[in-house]
Design a protein around this motif. Structure first.
Motif, PDB file in Angstrom:
ATOM      1  N   MET A   1      13.901   6.141   6.879  1.00  0.00           N
ATOM      2  CA  MET A   1      12.381   5.918   6.483  1.00  0.00           C
ATOM      3  C   MET A   1      12.229   5.037   5.435  1.00  0.00           C
ATOM      4  O   MET A   1      11.162   5.123   4.651  1.00  0.00           O
ATOM      5  CB  MET A   1      11.500   7.167   6.561  1.00  0.00           C
ATOM      6  CG  MET A   1      11.637   8.237   7.656  1.00  0.00           C
ATOM      7  SD  MET A   1      10.678   9.391   7.778  1.00  0.00           S
ATOM      8  CE  MET A   1       9.209   8.838   8.368  1.00  0.00           C
ATOM      9  N   PRO A   2      13.064   3.878   5.336  1.00  0.00           N
ATOM     10  CA  PRO A   2      12.894   2.916   4.348  1.00  0.00           C
ATOM     11  C   PRO A   2      11.704   1.821   4.425  1.00  0.00           C
ATOM     12  O   PRO A   2      11.824   0.700   4.849  1.00  0.00           O
ATOM     13  CB  PRO A   2      14.213   2.170   4.180  1.00  0.00           C
ATOM     14  CG  PRO A   2      14.517   2.263   5.597  1.00  0.00           C
ATOM     15  CD  PRO A   2      14.041   3.477   6.278  1.00  0.00           C
ATOM     16  N   GLN A   3      10.475   2.208   4.365  1.00  0.00           N
ATOM     17  CA  GLN A   3       9.353   1.336   4.559  1.00  0.00           C
ATOM     18  C   GLN A   3       8.311   1.556   3.435  1.00  0.00           C
ATOM     19  O   GLN A   3       8.438   2.714   2.638  1.00  0.00           O
ATOM     20  CB  GLN A   3       8.730   2.013   5.756  1.00  0.00           C
ATOM     21  CG  GLN A   3       7.938   3.425   6.116  1.00  0.00           C
ATOM     22  CD  GLN A   3       6.747   3.580   5.402  1.00  0.00           C
ATOM     23  OE1 GLN A   3       5.946   2.542   5.396  1.00  0.00           O
ATOM     24  NE2 GLN A   3       6.618   4.843   5.004  1.00  0.00           N
ATOM     25  N   THR A   4       7.646   0.507   3.358  1.00  0.00           N
ATOM     26  CA  THR A   4       6.483   0.530   2.270  1.00  0.00           C
ATOM     27  C   THR A   4       5.038   0.479   2.664  1.00  0.00           C
ATOM     28  O   THR A   4       4.315   0.131   1.850  1.00  0.00           O
ATOM     29  CB  THR A   4       7.058  -0.635   1.497  1.00  0.00           C
ATOM     30  OG1 THR A   4       6.925  -1.778   2.109  1.00  0.00           O
ATOM     31  CG2 THR A   4       8.435  -0.400   0.449  1.00  0.00           C
ATOM     32  N   SER A   5       4.923   0.539   3.903  1.00  0.00           N
ATOM     33  CA  SER A   5       3.512   0.096   4.402  1.00  0.00           C
ATOM     34  C   SER A   5       2.493   1.377   4.735  1.00  0.00           C
ATOM     35  O   SER A   5       1.389   1.421   4.822  1.00  0.00           O
ATOM     36  CB  SER A   5       3.596  -0.630   5.666  1.00  0.00           C
ATOM     37  OG  SER A   5       4.488   0.073   6.662  1.00  0.00           O
ATOM     38  N   PHE A   6       3.063   2.737   4.742  1.00  0.00           N
ATOM     39  CA  PHE A   6       2.532   3.842   4.938  1.00  0.00           C
ATOM     40  C   PHE A   6       2.878   4.986   4.055  1.00  0.00           C
ATOM     41  O   PHE A   6       3.814   5.235   3.933  1.00  0.00           O
ATOM     42  CB  PHE A   6       2.671   4.280   6.390  1.00  0.00           C
ATOM     43  CG  PHE A   6       2.047   5.506   7.016  1.00  0.00           C
ATOM     44  CD1 PHE A   6       0.747   5.257   7.248  1.00  0.00           C
ATOM     45  CD2 PHE A   6       2.187   6.709   6.476  1.00  0.00           C
ATOM     46  CE1 PHE A   6      -0.071   6.319   8.008  1.00  0.00           C
ATOM     47  CE2 PHE A   6       1.369   7.800   6.980  1.00  0.00           C
ATOM     48  CZ  PHE A   6       0.084   7.843   7.380  1.00  0.00           C
ATOM     49  N   ALA A   7       1.853   5.456   3.183  1.00  0.00           N
ATOM     50  CA  ALA A   7       2.004   6.615   2.226  1.00  0.00           C
ATOM     51  C   ALA A   7       1.701   7.721   2.848  1.00  0.00           C
ATOM     52  O   ALA A   7       0.551   7.850   3.090  1.00  0.00           O
ATOM     53  CB  ALA A   7       0.963   6.071   1.038  1.00  0.00           C
ATOM     54  N   GLU A   8       2.691   8.644   2.861  1.00  0.00           N
ATOM     55  CA  GLU A   8       2.571   9.996   3.211  1.00  0.00           C
ATOM     56  C   GLU A   8       1.948  10.754   2.256  1.00  0.00           C
ATOM     57  O   GLU A   8       2.071  10.632   1.148  1.00  0.00           O
ATOM     58  CB  GLU A   8       3.817  10.489   3.466  1.00  0.00           C
ATOM     59  CG  GLU A   8       4.438   9.996   4.946  1.00  0.00           C
ATOM     60  CD  GLU A   8       4.103  10.600   6.324  1.00  0.00           C
ATOM     61  OE1 GLU A   8       3.124  11.293   6.199  1.00  0.00           O
ATOM     62  OE2 GLU A   8       4.836  10.450   7.107  1.00  0.00           O
ATOM     63  N   THR A   9       0.770  11.704   2.857  1.00  0.00           N
ATOM     64  CA  THR A   9       0.011  12.484   1.907  1.00  0.00           C
ATOM     65  C   THR A   9       1.185  13.671   1.510  1.00  0.00           C
ATOM     66  O   THR A   9       0.829  14.436   0.429  1.00  0.00           O
ATOM     67  CB  THR A   9      -1.133  13.054   2.526  1.00  0.00           C
ATOM     68  OG1 THR A   9      -1.168  13.436   3.901  1.00  0.00           O
ATOM     69  CG2 THR A   9      -2.163  11.915   2.736  1.00  0.00           C
ATOM     70  N   PHE A  10       1.928  13.900   2.436  1.00  0.00           N
ATOM     71  CA  PHE A  10       2.908  15.101   2.459  1.00  0.00           C
ATOM     72  C   PHE A  10       4.422  14.736   2.748  1.00  0.00           C
ATOM     73  O   PHE A  10       5.222  14.545   2.092  1.00  0.00           O
ATOM     74  CB  PHE A  10       2.552  16.344   2.943  1.00  0.00           C
ATOM     75  CG  PHE A  10       3.499  17.804   2.755  1.00  0.00           C
ATOM     76  CD1 PHE A  10       3.721  17.995   1.445  1.00  0.00           C
ATOM     77  CD2 PHE A  10       4.208  17.790   3.768  1.00  0.00           C
ATOM     78  CE1 PHE A  10       4.954  19.105   1.155  1.00  0.00           C
ATOM     79  CE2 PHE A  10       5.167  18.772   3.582  1.00  0.00           C
ATOM     80  CZ  PHE A  10       5.668  19.405   2.412  1.00  0.00           C
ATOM     81  N   GLY A  11       4.458  14.515   3.898  1.00  0.00           N
ATOM     82  CA  GLY A  11       5.637  13.953   4.622  1.00  0.00           C
ATOM     83  C   GLY A  11       6.578  15.413   5.125  1.00  0.00           C
ATOM     84  O   GLY A  11       7.675  15.644   4.662  1.00  0.00           O
ATOM     85  N   LEU A  12       5.868  15.905   6.197  1.00  0.00           N
ATOM     86  CA  LEU A  12       6.773  17.025   6.728  1.00  0.00           C
ATOM     87  C   LEU A  12       7.877  16.940   7.314  1.00  0.00           C
ATOM     88  O   LEU A  12       8.743  17.734   7.033  1.00  0.00           O
ATOM     89  CB  LEU A  12       5.375  17.781   7.902  1.00  0.00           C
ATOM     90  CG  LEU A  12       6.092  18.963   8.397  1.00  0.00           C
ATOM     91  CD1 LEU A  12       6.051  20.005   7.334  1.00  0.00           C
ATOM     92  CD2 LEU A  12       5.013  19.362   9.610  1.00  0.00           C
ATOM     93  N   VAL A  13       8.271  15.862   8.100  1.00  0.00           N
ATOM     94  CA  VAL A  13       9.470  15.552   8.617  1.00  0.00           C
ATOM     95  C   VAL A  13      10.552  15.195   7.591  1.00  0.00           C
ATOM     96  O   VAL A  13      11.455  15.960   7.764  1.00  0.00           O
ATOM     97  CB  VAL A  13       9.631  14.494   9.583  1.00  0.00           C
ATOM     98  CG1 VAL A  13       8.670  14.748  10.745  1.00  0.00           C
ATOM     99  CG2 VAL A  13       9.051  13.176   9.101  1.00  0.00           C
ATOM    100  N   MET A  14      10.172  15.065   6.317  1.00  0.00           N
ATOM    101  CA  MET A  14      10.983  14.785   5.285  1.00  0.00           C
ATOM    102  C   MET A  14      11.351  16.145   4.788  1.00  0.00           C
ATOM    103  O   MET A  14      12.669  16.520   4.458  1.00  0.00           O
ATOM    104  CB  MET A  14      10.455  14.028   4.182  1.00  0.00           C
ATOM    105  CG  MET A  14      10.188  12.495   4.494  1.00  0.00           C
ATOM    106  SD  MET A  14       9.519  11.455   3.107  1.00  0.00           S
ATOM    107  CE  MET A  14       9.106  10.139   4.002  1.00  0.00           C
ATOM    108  N   ALA A  15      10.516  16.860   4.645  1.00  0.00           N
ATOM    109  CA  ALA A  15      10.646  18.531   4.032  1.00  0.00           C
ATOM    110  C   ALA A  15      11.605  19.339   4.928  1.00  0.00           C
ATOM    111  O   ALA A  15      12.501  19.881   4.621  1.00  0.00           O
ATOM    112  CB  ALA A  15       9.457  19.048   3.663  1.00  0.00           C
ATOM    113  N   GLU A  16      11.107  18.922   6.332  1.00  0.00           N
ATOM    114  CA  GLU A  16      11.877  19.549   7.491  1.00  0.00           C
ATOM    115  C   GLU A  16      13.502  19.267   7.538  1.00  0.00           C
ATOM    116  O   GLU A  16      14.362  20.062   7.653  1.00  0.00           O
ATOM    117  CB  GLU A  16      11.409  19.433   8.554  1.00  0.00           C
ATOM    118  CG  GLU A  16      10.089  20.173   8.760  1.00  0.00           C
ATOM    119  CD  GLU A  16       9.260  20.383  10.204  1.00  0.00           C
ATOM    120  OE1 GLU A  16       8.887  21.344  10.639  1.00  0.00           O
ATOM    121  OE2 GLU A  16       9.368  19.015  10.925  1.00  0.00           O
TER     122      GLU A  16
END
Length: 346
Positions: free
Chosen positions: A250-265
């Protein structure tokens, strides 16, 4: 803001108000797939609260009531009359409107998004209405406070989105050339395609699997070669894809996640994440080495080659586990139901 006292109930009544859902949802939606992170979080948290609270969901697109393990699902038109605590998802104007209709209830705004610039007046309006904001990460809360600026502002806190208590690594064999993007396409997929295409000039055997929850159509431009679309997956199927991949890419700079559930999972099942530093909650959710200051092709290739040989050891953050998140919600709701004025001003 004056809040009327409420009679004590052994099981306080909690109303979840979702004015913007694209389709009705319930716990079975978690197994079917196609559910956004907000809806999935609401269902998982509420399923743990039904023992101690009477939970009712009011959904904009629902037409018929449905009793579920996460509470009673109702049409939005049924209205949250009689609730001790009303939790509005994302829409601050609805929270203010409900204050006028239900002066006796405590009202929380559970914010999963970053409001746009035209919403700056939400701070004074929510303060005047006695509505408390619950964000989904510390970085989300800090951003919101800066966004709202100075003046009379509502009380604001945060509770993380939850990951399942049982998510853990297993013996699934990882494909060192398989990368995975697992989010809606508006979350930087066009940029990810560009970076992946450039990477293949250095590492031609790489493949990119794309899992799209399917709730939003988005123009992502040309599709890079070696991309495989997985379509809409159930949660279990998505976890299996994570276990097979070298990393969540997910090396992108256009969308800021407020949490990022899939990253935590992903981290919970032992899968590292390649993401940008200083973007949304990335540095709060991920451990160092997974968020990168530079995303140029040479640096990305170096990281991937290193991980192909020696994958980083990543694991679940205990703060994100459902049991801990649910305990925070339970405490907040009990305190709010018993003393709504304190919930706003303390």
């Amino acid at each position: 803001m004056h809040l009327m006292s409420r009679p004590h109930r052994s099981r306080p009544r909690i109303a979840i108000v979702d004015p913007c859902c694209g389709a009705p949802y319930d716990p079975l939606s978690l197994t079917r797939g196609g559910l956004g992170g907000t809806e999935a979080t609401v269902l998982r948290v509420c399923a743990t609260l039904t023992r101690d609270f009477e939970v009712r969901h009011y959904q904009a697109t629902r037409r018929e009531p449905l009793a579920t393990s996460a509470g009673l699902m109702l049409p939005l038109s049924a209205g949250p009359a009689g609730a001790d605590v009303i939790i509005v998802l994302n829409t601050w104007k609805v929270a203010v409107k409900l204050r006028k209709l239900h002066p006796e209830a405590a009202i929380l705004l559970w914010l999963h998004i970053r409001p746009g610039r035209h919403n700056r007046k939400m701070g004074p309006a929510l303060h005047a209405a006695g509505v408390r904001i619950i964000c989904v990460s510390r970085s989300h809360m800090d951003w919101l406070r800066a966004f709202l600026g100075d003046g009379a502002l509502p009380r604001t806190g945060f509770i993380y989105n939850p990951i399942a208590d049982t998510l853990a690594p297993d013996a699934t064999r990882r494909d060192p050339n398989r990368l995975l993007f697992a989010s809606a396409p508006h979350k930087g997929l066009a940029e990810v395609f560009g970076r992946f295409d450039a990477l293949r000039a250095v590492l031609p055997d790489l493949t990119l699997a794309v899992a799209d929850p399917g709730y939003l159509r988005w123009n992502t431009g040309p599709v890079a070669k070696n991309v495989r679309f997985l379509g809409t997956l159930s949660h279990g199927a998505l976890m299996r894809q994570m276990r097979r991949a070298l990393c969540l890419f997910m090396p992108q700079t256009s969308f800021a996640e407020t949490f990022g559930l899939v990253m935590a999972e992903a981290n919970a099942v032992g899968t590292p994440v390649l993401a940008s530093a200083a973007l949304g909650a990335n540095e709060e959710v991920l451990t160092p080495g997974q968020y990168l200051i530079t995303l140029d092709t040479a640096h990305l290739a170096q990281v991937i080659q290193r991980w192909q040989t020696t994958p980083p050891d990543v694991q679940a953050n205990p703060q994100f586990r459902l049991r801990n998140v649910a305990a925070q919600w339970s405490q907040l709701l009990h305190e709010t139901a018993l003393c709504p004025q304190r919930a706003v001003t303390a």
